[in-house]
Structures are given as structure tokens and as C-alpha cells.
Scaffold this motif. Structure first.
Motif, PDB file in Angstrom:
ATOM      1  N   LYS A  87     -11.135  -2.585  -5.928  1.00  0.00           N
ATOM      2  CA  LYS A  87      -9.779  -3.020  -5.605  1.00  0.00           C
ATOM      3  C   LYS A  87      -9.433  -2.871  -4.129  1.00  0.00           C
ATOM      4  O   LYS A  87      -8.391  -3.357  -3.673  1.00  0.00           O
ATOM      5  CB  LYS A  87      -8.762  -2.229  -6.435  1.00  0.00           C
ATOM      6  N   ILE A  88     -10.291  -2.189  -3.366  1.00  0.00           N
ATOM      7  CA  ILE A  88      -9.956  -1.867  -1.976  1.00  0.00           C
ATOM      8  C   ILE A  88      -9.887  -3.119  -1.109  1.00  0.00           C
ATOM      9  O   ILE A  88      -8.942  -3.296  -0.323  1.00  0.00           O
ATOM     10  CB  ILE A  88     -10.962  -0.859  -1.395  1.00  0.00           C
ATOM     11  N   VAL A  89     -10.850  -4.002  -1.230  1.00  0.00           N
ATOM     12  CA  VAL A  89     -10.907  -5.172  -0.339  1.00  0.00           C
ATOM     13  C   VAL A  89      -9.666  -6.039  -0.512  1.00  0.00           C
ATOM     14  O   VAL A  89      -9.029  -6.444   0.476  1.00  0.00           O
ATOM     15  CB  VAL A  89     -12.180  -5.998  -0.593  1.00  0.00           C
ATOM     16  N   GLY A  90      -9.295  -6.329  -1.745  1.00  0.00           N
ATOM     17  CA  GLY A  90      -8.109  -7.146  -1.978  1.00  0.00           C
ATOM     18  C   GLY A  90      -6.846  -6.494  -1.460  1.00  0.00           C
ATOM     19  O   GLY A  90      -5.973  -7.169  -0.888  1.00  0.00           O
ATOM     20  N   ALA A  91      -6.746  -5.167  -1.625  1.00  0.00           N
ATOM     21  CA  ALA A  91      -5.559  -4.456  -1.150  1.00  0.00           C
ATOM     22  C   ALA A  91      -5.483  -4.470   0.367  1.00  0.00           C
ATOM     23  O   ALA A  91      -4.396  -4.629   0.954  1.00  0.00           O
ATOM     24  CB  ALA A  91      -5.574  -3.019  -1.673  1.00  0.00           C
ATOM     25  N   ASP A 104      -4.428  -8.043   1.462  1.00  0.00           N
ATOM     26  CA  ASP A 104      -2.997  -8.268   1.232  1.00  0.00           C
ATOM     27  C   ASP A 104      -2.150  -7.552   2.277  1.00  0.00           C
ATOM     28  O   ASP A 104      -1.133  -8.095   2.751  1.00  0.00           O
ATOM     29  CB  ASP A 104      -2.602  -7.792  -0.163  1.00  0.00           C
ATOM     30  N   THR A 105      -2.560  -6.342   2.654  1.00  0.00           N
ATOM     31  CA  THR A 105      -1.788  -5.557   3.615  1.00  0.00           C
ATOM     32  C   THR A 105      -1.863  -6.174   5.009  1.00  0.00           C
ATOM     33  O   THR A 105      -0.854  -6.250   5.730  1.00  0.00           O
ATOM     34  CB  THR A 105      -2.293  -4.104   3.639  1.00  0.00           C
ATOM     35  N   VAL A 106      -3.046  -6.608   5.412  1.00  0.00           N
ATOM     36  CA  VAL A 106      -3.180  -7.271   6.717  1.00  0.00           C
ATOM     37  C   VAL A 106      -2.346  -8.545   6.760  1.00  0.00           C
ATOM     38  O   VAL A 106      -1.619  -8.812   7.729  1.00  0.00           O
ATOM     39  CB  VAL A 106      -4.665  -7.586   7.012  1.00  0.00           C
ATOM     40  N   THR A 107      -2.397  -9.333   5.696  1.00  0.00           N
ATOM     41  CA  THR A 107      -1.613 -10.570   5.633  1.00  0.00           C
ATOM     42  C   THR A 107      -0.120 -10.280   5.730  1.00  0.00           C
ATOM     43  O   THR A 107       0.620 -10.973   6.447  1.00  0.00           O
ATOM     44  CB  THR A 107      -1.915 -11.319   4.320  1.00  0.00           C
ATOM     45  N   LYS A 108       0.313  -9.241   5.051  1.00  0.00           N
ATOM     46  CA  LYS A 108       1.731  -8.880   5.033  1.00  0.00           C
ATOM     47  C   LYS A 108       2.241  -8.490   6.420  1.00  0.00           C
ATOM     48  O   LYS A 108       3.370  -8.826   6.802  1.00  0.00           O
ATOM     49  CB  LYS A 108       1.950  -7.732   4.057  1.00  0.00           C
TER      50      LYS A 108
END
Length: 213
Positions: free
Chosen positions: A62-66, A69-73
Motif C-alpha cells: 500500500k505504500i507506493v499508492g499512498a 496520492d500524497t505527492v499529487t495532493k
């Protein structure tokens, strides 16, 4: 000194960015205290921090997706973004994602390695050592004892840890109370105990580079 949420919050929820810097560090919640201590000690007030839940280490898929998402945000709100993770069980996928997004990350397989220094850690080649950091000593039950079911089935201990010989406590701070807890963790696992004072290791070098970007 920056106030911190407690370790349970860092484990389960992470830490939200305050949005008052120009450089953002996206980190594992297990590194929050160390990163904020270095930031405060060096006056790097332009560094902001957001942390993902530390418990993601028990689910590395789950780390890569999280992180994505955080960088995009946050990308539009900061001049630079850096990733305070090692590979952390992602099998190279996190490094690939960071390269694709253009955000540098810390080199090394995990925090045990970069706290000690990647070269020194690799040279030891310790396949029978089980590692804890300051954070993991404080959160031993949440990350080790309960997820493995040892609170309910202590007889499983030898099945999980029979191939280990030593619990190595990599200490970031010189805290006798934490050392005592770490020693008791080793006793609970039936392992010999060794303490190594690493300080902040390569994390400090990376943060210095990021602060001076």
C-alpha cells in the motif's frame, strides 16, 4: 520545539502538513520525531512535513499508492518534494514511482540501513538479527507482538523468531528508559540483546541536502 501527536496517532493516522514551508518531506510516521528534531535543531523552518501512517509497513503493497496520492495532493503547493522512505518492502516499486514523479527519495532498503549508514549496514550482512529503532521500541506491541498474534498465542514465538539470534536496537537517542524497554523486548522474543547508537545516520545528511536545495 514542535509538538508531536503521540505514537499511536503516528502509527494509525500519520501527520498532516501545516502548509507553512516551501519544501515538503513526505515520510513514514515512524520517522516523524527524528525529522522534526533535525528540522528544529538546525532551524530549517522552510521544511514542512507530512507523514503517512507508520502501520503501512505491515502492508508494504500500500505504500507506493499512498506516496503517489500524497505527492499529487501537495505538488502544487510546494517548490520541492522529497520522500523519506527507503524501499521498505516495495520491491523497487517505490523507487520507480519516485523517479517517474521526479521526487528524490532516501537511498537504502529501509530505515535500519540508512540510520546505521547503508554501506556499514550492508557490510554486516546480519541475516540472524531482528532490528528495532526508537519508534519501534515504543510501538513494539503495535508492530510486532499483536500483529503476529503473540498476545493471544505466545507459543508461536519460536516459529516466527526461531531463525533469529539477536535483537539489535538501533538507538537514535541516548535514552536509558528506551534501552530498558528494548532489552525487555529481546527477552520476550527469546533473543540476545545488542544496542547500537546510530543517531540519525544518513537521514541527517539527506535532510541537510534537502534544506539547502
Amino acid at each position: 520545539m514542535t509538538s508531536l501527536p503521540d505514537d499511536t496517532t503516528l502509527t494509525d493516522a500519520g501527520l498532516q502538513a501545516r502548509g507553512n514551508g516551501r519544501v515538503l518531506i513526505v515520510a513514514c510516521g515512524a520517522l516523524a520525531r527524528e525529522i522534526l528534531a533535525l528540522r528544529d535543531a538546525n532551524g530549517w523552518t522552510h521544511l514542512d512535513l507530512t507523514c503517512l501512517p507508520a502501520i503501512l509497513h505491515n502492508h508494504p503493497e500500500k505504500i507506493v499508492g499512498a506516496v503517489r496520492d500524497t505527492v499529487t495532493k501537495h505538488r502544487a503547493h510546494y517548490d520541492e518534494i522529497f520522500i523519506a522512505y527507503g524501499d521498505c518492502g516495495t520491491g523497487g516499486l517505490l523507487e520507480s514511482a519516485c523517479t517517474e514523479m521526479g521526487v528524490p527519495m532516501i537511498a537504502g532498503p529501509h530505515c535500519y540501513s540508512f540510520f546505521e549508514g547503508n554501506d556499514a549496514f550492508a557490510a554486516r550482512d546480519e541475516i540472524t538479527a531482528f532490528y528495532l529503532t526508537d519508534f519501534l521500541v515504543r510501538q513494539f506491541d503495535a508492530f510486532v507482538w499483536k500483529p503476529l498474534g503473540l498476545d493471544r498465542h505466545p507459543d508461536l514465538r519460536d516459529m516466527y523468531f526461531g531463525h533469529y539470534e539477536t535483537l539489535v536496537y538501533q538507538a537514535q537517542t541516548d535514552d536509558p528508559a528506551l534501552t530498558d524497554i528494548a532489552r525487555r523486548c529481546a527477552e520476550r522474543l527469546g533473543l540476545a540483546f545488542e544496542r547500537r547508537f546510530t543517531g540519525y545516520g544518513d537521514l541527517e545528511r539527506h535532510m541537510s541536502d534537502w534544506a539547502n536545495t
